[in-house]
Enzyme design. Structure first.
Site, mmCIF file in Angstrom:
data_model
loop_
_atom_site.group_PDB
_atom_site.id
_atom_site.type_symbol
_atom_site.label_atom_id
_atom_site.label_comp_id
_atom_site.label_asym_id
_atom_site.label_seq_id
_atom_site.Cartn_x
_atom_site.Cartn_y
_atom_site.Cartn_z
ATOM 1 N N TYR B 59 1.906 -10.952 8.453
ATOM 2 C CA TYR B 59 2.099 -9.497 8.347
ATOM 3 C C TYR B 59 3.285 -9.053 9.198
ATOM 4 O O TYR B 59 3.460 -9.515 10.333
ATOM 5 C CB TYR B 59 0.840 -8.739 8.760
ATOM 6 C CG TYR B 59 -0.318 -8.825 7.775
ATOM 7 C CD1 TYR B 59 -0.123 -9.214 6.456
ATOM 8 C CD2 TYR B 59 -1.606 -8.486 8.173
ATOM 9 C CE1 TYR B 59 -1.198 -9.282 5.564
ATOM 10 C CE2 TYR B 59 -2.677 -8.549 7.279
ATOM 11 C CZ TYR B 59 -2.465 -8.951 5.978
ATOM 12 O OH TYR B 59 -3.524 -9.010 5.100
ATOM 13 N N SER B 216 -5.905 -3.524 -0.339
ATOM 14 C CA SER B 216 -5.327 -2.486 -1.200
ATOM 15 C C SER B 216 -6.414 -1.682 -1.914
ATOM 16 O O SER B 216 -6.385 -1.525 -3.136
ATOM 17 C CB SER B 216 -4.362 -3.130 -2.208
ATOM 18 O OG SER B 216 -3.378 -2.185 -2.608
ATOM 19 N N PRO B 217 -7.359 -1.126 -1.161
ATOM 20 C CA PRO B 217 -8.492 -0.439 -1.799
ATOM 21 C C PRO B 217 -8.108 0.880 -2.481
ATOM 22 O O PRO B 217 -8.920 1.447 -3.205
ATOM 23 C CB PRO B 217 -9.452 -0.196 -0.628
ATOM 24 C CG PRO B 217 -8.584 -0.139 0.582
ATOM 25 C CD PRO B 217 -7.476 -1.136 0.318
ATOM 26 N N LEU B 218 -6.870 1.323 -2.261
ATOM 27 C CA LEU B 218 -6.400 2.528 -2.967
ATOM 28 C C LEU B 218 -5.450 2.164 -4.104
ATOM 29 O O LEU B 218 -5.033 3.038 -4.859
ATOM 30 C CB LEU B 218 -5.706 3.481 -1.981
ATOM 31 C CG LEU B 218 -6.591 3.970 -0.831
ATOM 32 C CD1 LEU B 218 -5.779 4.840 0.129
ATOM 33 C CD2 LEU B 218 -7.800 4.733 -1.356
ATOM 34 N N GLY B 220 -2.439 1.224 -3.799
ATOM 35 C CA GLY B 220 -1.056 1.573 -3.501
ATOM 36 C C GLY B 220 -0.768 3.042 -3.756
ATOM 37 O O GLY B 220 -1.640 3.811 -4.195
ATOM 38 N N THR B 225 0.991 9.536 -6.401
ATOM 39 C CA THR B 225 2.285 10.151 -6.688
ATOM 40 C C THR B 225 2.931 9.744 -8.003
ATOM 41 O O THR B 225 3.707 10.494 -8.562
ATOM 42 C CB THR B 225 3.281 9.763 -5.570
ATOM 43 O OG1 THR B 225 3.333 8.339 -5.508
ATOM 44 C CG2 THR B 225 2.833 10.325 -4.238
#
Lengths: 307, 307, 307
Positions: B59, B216-218, B220, B225
């Site tokens: 990371y 990545s539970p959303l 991205g 947007t």
């Protein structure tokens, strides 16, 4: 060089050479004109440490086993230096099988027993080291296959059993009925056919400590010549680079060496009919790629970086 | 609010908070300017009941662990209030790793051992609670990984082991060699990435009573947007409706709450670097959707009614 | 003729007829005008040896069970000659379920228990021989379903349990929590829908010696009439040839007989509302295809030779 070939442990009483030789092109090669040519090729294999010979009843229009048997009859002492594999189940429309109207599969007891008798007679041997179901048969009654295998083992005609082109679920089904492990699953794999590396097939094999056998380990001629094949074109310069870096005879040996690095410890089946190619191929076994070079080939094969 | 977070039982001697915090954006966030900012964020997590911190060697270009370690060094007493996860295996081309020529994977014993040493040193800790294999490595020798895990556990450097992005067959292979259960599989899942819900991954996890972690539970930024993304556009009004109905701060919390309803009892890893978003996110844990509302979101995600 | 139907062993204390009859079209068939028509159809089934009747709470807009129950009430002695199956879980938007806003699934204990009560009352019976989860529910808590099944069995209201449209991983998950085997998985299969033959579903069933039930065994009307369907058009002449060769009433019976040859020993569910079609269908059970004829139909269904 020959000594460099590892042995693959297949069962308590059976090992194969790290590379096998396959007969499927035996009858349509200009390099093989008669049984003496076959015998020379057999000797070239044995000299190189390749002791495992892969057949199927259907190869060469149901003709390769007898052709090979003709050669073996000239030097019967060689039988004890080799492991002989054959396959059954695929049933082709062919003049040798006038009752076949459509290509199909057949895993019934009568068919398998007859197929084994034919193979033994054609090869001129009294024992098959490994018998495979050649393709998954949607009509396979696993209990019937198990009973047939049992009978063949008890009669001494077949030593061990395996499958070819089986998905994990098909492998599990048949295995669930057998009293001895299936000793291999022979599948297609190459830099041009990566599926079993990622679809669970090799995971299953490694989990059960079974060595997969690999057919078409070069992916056919397009790796060498086809200029319209995007994937082959992308691979060729990378393989050429590795050929030079690792001092291998050709890109074929790079492609074989790449397979030999797979952790399931595969056994590629060579289809060449040329003795010098046999010797070349064994050089694939002497190479240890840097890990990043193995991935460079993978990335060229996939056409994208690893995620 | 913080008290609302459930604990997930991961092993006899280890539990995680229902939400984890992930460091992967730590070094490219304008919200984090120095170690004090990180420390503030750590305290915000702990205050909110989030005790589980997810790292990986790679990371931030191999930099996040050290950055986090710098913060932790300012308040070492916090170590005992948290569970620290890190990962190994992915090997990136990066100035920090000058010998890397190509992105690749590495599950060899030397690499894993070295990676753990690096992580311990960078984080400034002497024990990793959970070490994961970051991506399935086609060259993984499961026996070697098992031996490495064993050594790491005996040395006390790593408490438990898991995987990330593993298919069921890969999970089964590695598990078959271990003397302790893999305690999780961290995979991508969100309203924009439904695969593990339907491809057997979560079935396997629930069957083995293992809590998946979710990266990545959303899905991205596009959920919020991107106006060209058909799926995100279809989801947004539904999520907004649920935000209002369940009195949640935003659609992010709806999306997290939706994941928390999965029966495998997942642990979403939050990527936010804003303390107020941490507090908001914990509100996802207090919601019980009506079943039909959960399916309304699923249907918007899939773009078709359930069959 | 009727005597020709085999019995399928489903559990120690339960067998089904080789063909089942399904109620899903009961309320939208012009052949059925009242309960007497249903009763005549039931008698036609029983006369033909078809003793297994397949329902679901949702069939006919939550109306078929009650309609069938009305007929059964006229001849309650028939109950003991039949096995009654029903299903739960799918929750449809319907005037009979005013609280449903969206089609969804529900495998919670309260829903399953209520669904069973409804089915028992509608059918006018006190015991369901087999209860199925109708579709995999992404929110299924396997422990809760297991507890619910247990309670239903202990109360005597349900004898056995099964699933429908489950993938192997979903089947394994639920089975792992149960103290008795799931006795079937009812899936779609026909010459127009080959998936379960090749995707592992039937492999799993044969492995566990479970008879799959088959819905839509004819693939719908397009097999008979749709001239735009390439696959149906390719199949029709082959099926017609086999109809003549094996002296069957129609291509429907060929298509059913083709399924009955599958080694997992499936139970097709017939959807016809015409008594004479019932008698015709049983003729499917008397046929043994030549293996090559079975493959000829497969090849027509797939549109390519077997590999």
């Amino acid at each position: 060089m020959a000594n460099a070939l590892l042995r693959r442990h297949m069962a308590k009483d059976l090992s194969f050479s790290q590379l096998a030789w396959g007969a499927w092109r035996l009858r349509n090669s200009t390099d093989i004109k008669n049984a003496d040519d076959i015998l020379a090729l057999i000797r070239a294999c044995l000299d190189a440490g390749i002791t495992t010979f892969d057949h199927a009843d259907i190869y060469g229009g149901y003709g390769c086993e007898a052709y090979f048997g003709e050669a073996l009859a000239k030097a019967p002492e060689l039988r004890h230096q080799m492991e002989i594999i054959t396959k059954c189940d695929i049933s082709l429309v062919n003049t040798a099988r006038p009752d076949h109207r459509i290509n199909h599969y057949n895993t019934t007891k009568p068919h398998i027993l007859q197929s084994v008798e034919n193979s033994l007679a054609s090869l001129g041997i009294d024992h098959i080291d490994l018998l495979m179901i050649h393709r998954p048969d949607p009509l396979m009654v696993a209990d019937e296959v198990a009973e047939t295998f049992s009978q063949l083992r008890q009669s001494g005609k077949v030593g061990h059993f395996g499958v070819s082109n089986f998905k994990p679920s098909q492998f599990n089904l048949l295995q669930s009925r057998l009293d001895a492990p299936l000793i291999t699953n022979q599948v297609e794999c190459s830099v041009l056919e990566l599926a079993p590396i990622f679809n669970g097939t090799f995971d299953q094999m490694q989990q059960h400590r079974i060595h997969p056998m690999i057919w078409s380990p070069l992916g056919g001629a397009r790796l060498f010549t086809d200029t319209d094949d995007v994937c082959a074109n992308r691979l060729r310069p990378v393989l050429e680079h590795m050929r030079d870096k690792y001092d291998l005879p050709g890109i074929a040996e790079v492609a074989i060496a790449w397979l030999l690095h797979l952790p399931s410890q595969v056994i590629p089946v060579l289809g060449t009919m040329k003795a010098h190619r046999i010797a070349d191929a064994t050089k694939s076994c002497n190479v240890t790629f840097e890990r990043q070079d193995w991935f460079e080939i993978l990335v060229a094969a996939q056409g994208h970086p690893v995620p």
